[in-house]
Design a protein around this motif. Sequence first.
Motif, PDB file in Angstrom:
ATOM      1  N   CYS A 261       0.840  -1.203   0.000  1.00 37.97           N
ATOM      2  CA  CYS A 261       0.000   0.000   0.000  1.00 37.97           C
ATOM      3  C   CYS A 261       0.876   1.254   0.000  1.00 37.97           C
ATOM      4  O   CYS A 261       2.042   1.200   0.388  1.00 37.97           O
ATOM      5  CB  CYS A 261      -0.904   0.021   1.227  1.00 37.97           C
ATOM      6  SG  CYS A 261      -1.977  -1.436   1.331  1.00 37.97           S
ATOM      7  N   CYS A 266      -1.189   1.721   6.453  1.00 38.04           N
ATOM      8  CA  CYS A 266      -2.516   1.652   5.830  1.00 38.04           C
ATOM      9  C   CYS A 266      -3.422   0.687   6.603  1.00 38.04           C
ATOM     10  O   CYS A 266      -3.026  -0.434   6.922  1.00 38.04           O
ATOM     11  CB  CYS A 266      -2.383   1.178   4.383  1.00 38.04           C
ATOM     12  SG  CYS A 266      -3.919   1.234   3.462  1.00 38.04           S
ATOM     13  N   HIS A 268      -6.276  -0.191   5.322  1.00 33.19           N
ATOM     14  CA  HIS A 268      -7.031  -0.820   4.231  1.00 33.19           C
ATOM     15  C   HIS A 268      -8.526  -0.498   4.328  1.00 33.19           C
ATOM     16  O   HIS A 268      -9.365  -1.353   4.067  1.00 33.19           O
ATOM     17  CB  HIS A 268      -6.796  -2.337   4.200  1.00 33.19           C
ATOM     18  CG  HIS A 268      -5.375  -2.694   4.521  1.00 33.19           C
ATOM     19  ND1 HIS A 268      -4.314  -2.279   3.768  1.00 33.19           N
ATOM     20  CD2 HIS A 268      -4.852  -3.403   5.555  1.00 33.19           C
ATOM     21  CE1 HIS A 268      -3.183  -2.721   4.311  1.00 33.19           C
ATOM     22  NE2 HIS A 268      -3.488  -3.404   5.404  1.00 33.19           N
ATOM     23  N   CYS A 274      -4.372   1.914  -1.770  1.00 39.01           N
ATOM     24  CA  CYS A 274      -4.425   0.699  -0.934  1.00 39.01           C
ATOM     25  C   CYS A 274      -4.439  -0.545  -1.819  1.00 39.01           C
ATOM     26  O   CYS A 274      -5.330  -0.735  -2.645  1.00 39.01           O
ATOM     27  CB  CYS A 274      -5.654   0.734  -0.038  1.00 39.01           C
ATOM     28  SG  CYS A 274      -5.875  -0.814   0.861  1.00 39.01           S
ATOM     29  N   ALA A 275      -3.464  -1.388  -1.636  1.00 35.78           N
ATOM     30  CA  ALA A 275      -3.335  -2.594  -2.473  1.00 35.78           C
ATOM     31  C   ALA A 275      -4.409  -3.639  -2.150  1.00 35.78           C
ATOM     32  O   ALA A 275      -4.804  -4.419  -3.021  1.00 35.78           O
ATOM     33  CB  ALA A 275      -1.943  -3.201  -2.285  1.00 35.78           C
ATOM     34  N   VAL A 276      -4.875  -3.638  -0.904  1.00 34.22           N
ATOM     35  CA  VAL A 276      -5.925  -4.593  -0.523  1.00 34.22           C
ATOM     36  C   VAL A 276      -7.228  -4.216  -1.210  1.00 34.22           C
ATOM     37  O   VAL A 276      -7.913  -5.062  -1.805  1.00 34.22           O
ATOM     38  CB  VAL A 276      -6.101  -4.633   1.017  1.00 34.22           C
ATOM     39  CG1 VAL A 276      -7.340  -5.436   1.409  1.00 34.22           C
ATOM     40  CG2 VAL A 276      -4.852  -5.221   1.684  1.00 34.22           C
TER      41      VAL A 276
HETATM   42 ZN    ZN Z   1      -4.011  -0.818   2.360  1.00 32.00          ZN
END
Ligand code: ZN
Length: 307
Positions: A261, A266, A268, A274-276
């Motif tokens: 992220c 983060c 999330h 945010c990668a999630v």
């Molecule tokens: Zn995240």
Amino acid sequence: MAERRLESTGQIIRLYADVATVQMGDGDVHVQATIRGKLFTEEPPAVGDWVSIEERSGGQVISGVLPRKSVLARRAAGSASRRQILIANVDQVMVVFAAASPEPNLATLDRFLVVVEANDLQGQIIINKVDLVERREVEELFEPYKKAGYVVHYTSVRTGEGLGELRRDLEGKESVFVGPSGVGKSSLLNSLYPGLDLKVGLVSAAYGKGRHTTVGGFLIKLPGDASVADTAGLREVGLWMVPPDELPHCFLEFRPYLGECRFSDCAHLAEPGCAVRAALERGDIYPSRYDSYVKLREEATATWPRW
Ligand code: ZN
Ligand code: GDP
């Protein structure tokens, strides 16, 4: 002093307050031993612990706890820094739900899985009573868990379906069965190990007493070098605390994205980059699991003490 100290080791298979039943060496001898003093007040040994025992005047006493390979422990509200070990040396937690009767509650399943992951244990899911439902529908319902990386067993005590694979996965391991009452935990164990003769409903009887600070419990040795442990404390899963920061790690399918992220802290939830959430939008994380995460995160943030 030339006092002869006879020390031996064994595993705690039953515990009630400060009295433990210890299975010695190769298993035929059971010894009652008390847990005393510092050992009892600081971090008392639990079911599954390997302990050393000493003969003292007045009886057998547990004199030490051998290193543990794992614990199932909880942190309760109000004592976040102290943990209570419920079961020691557990290899895996079998989270049992029924396909129907009672209807499976996925939020509760997610909560159990968080506890499993927070303790760094292996978790498997058992969906019992598949004789009551359409197989395709139930597999669809639990697909997110399979995709997350969990083994999902579909079993029926009535038809015998899935029991062979389940038995294989229990071999050589110490397992704990958790799940709501009425899903068939005792029935499963009885049909896996005929002759065991667990009373249906066993897994919830035996201790009762509600809010005891001292946890009792037992470990049953089974054929195939399997063993199954249980303790009253396992059923109060709603009271377990996991720090908010540890929660993302407790959702298996989030793990590949953690650390990717934009912000290193983060949560999330609503942060940009945010990668999630990106994985969620791509369909790589199921919305139902993400929603569970958001709910548990809110709960954890509200209850976890701020330092
Ligand atoms: Zn995240
Ligand atoms: P526990 O509370 O999780 O230990 O559940 P029990 O083993 O006491 O089972 C609860 C009820 O579900 C009992 O009436 C069992 O006969 C029934 N049951 C258990 N397994 C199955 C199954 O695979 N199919 C069906 N139809 N009923 C089951």
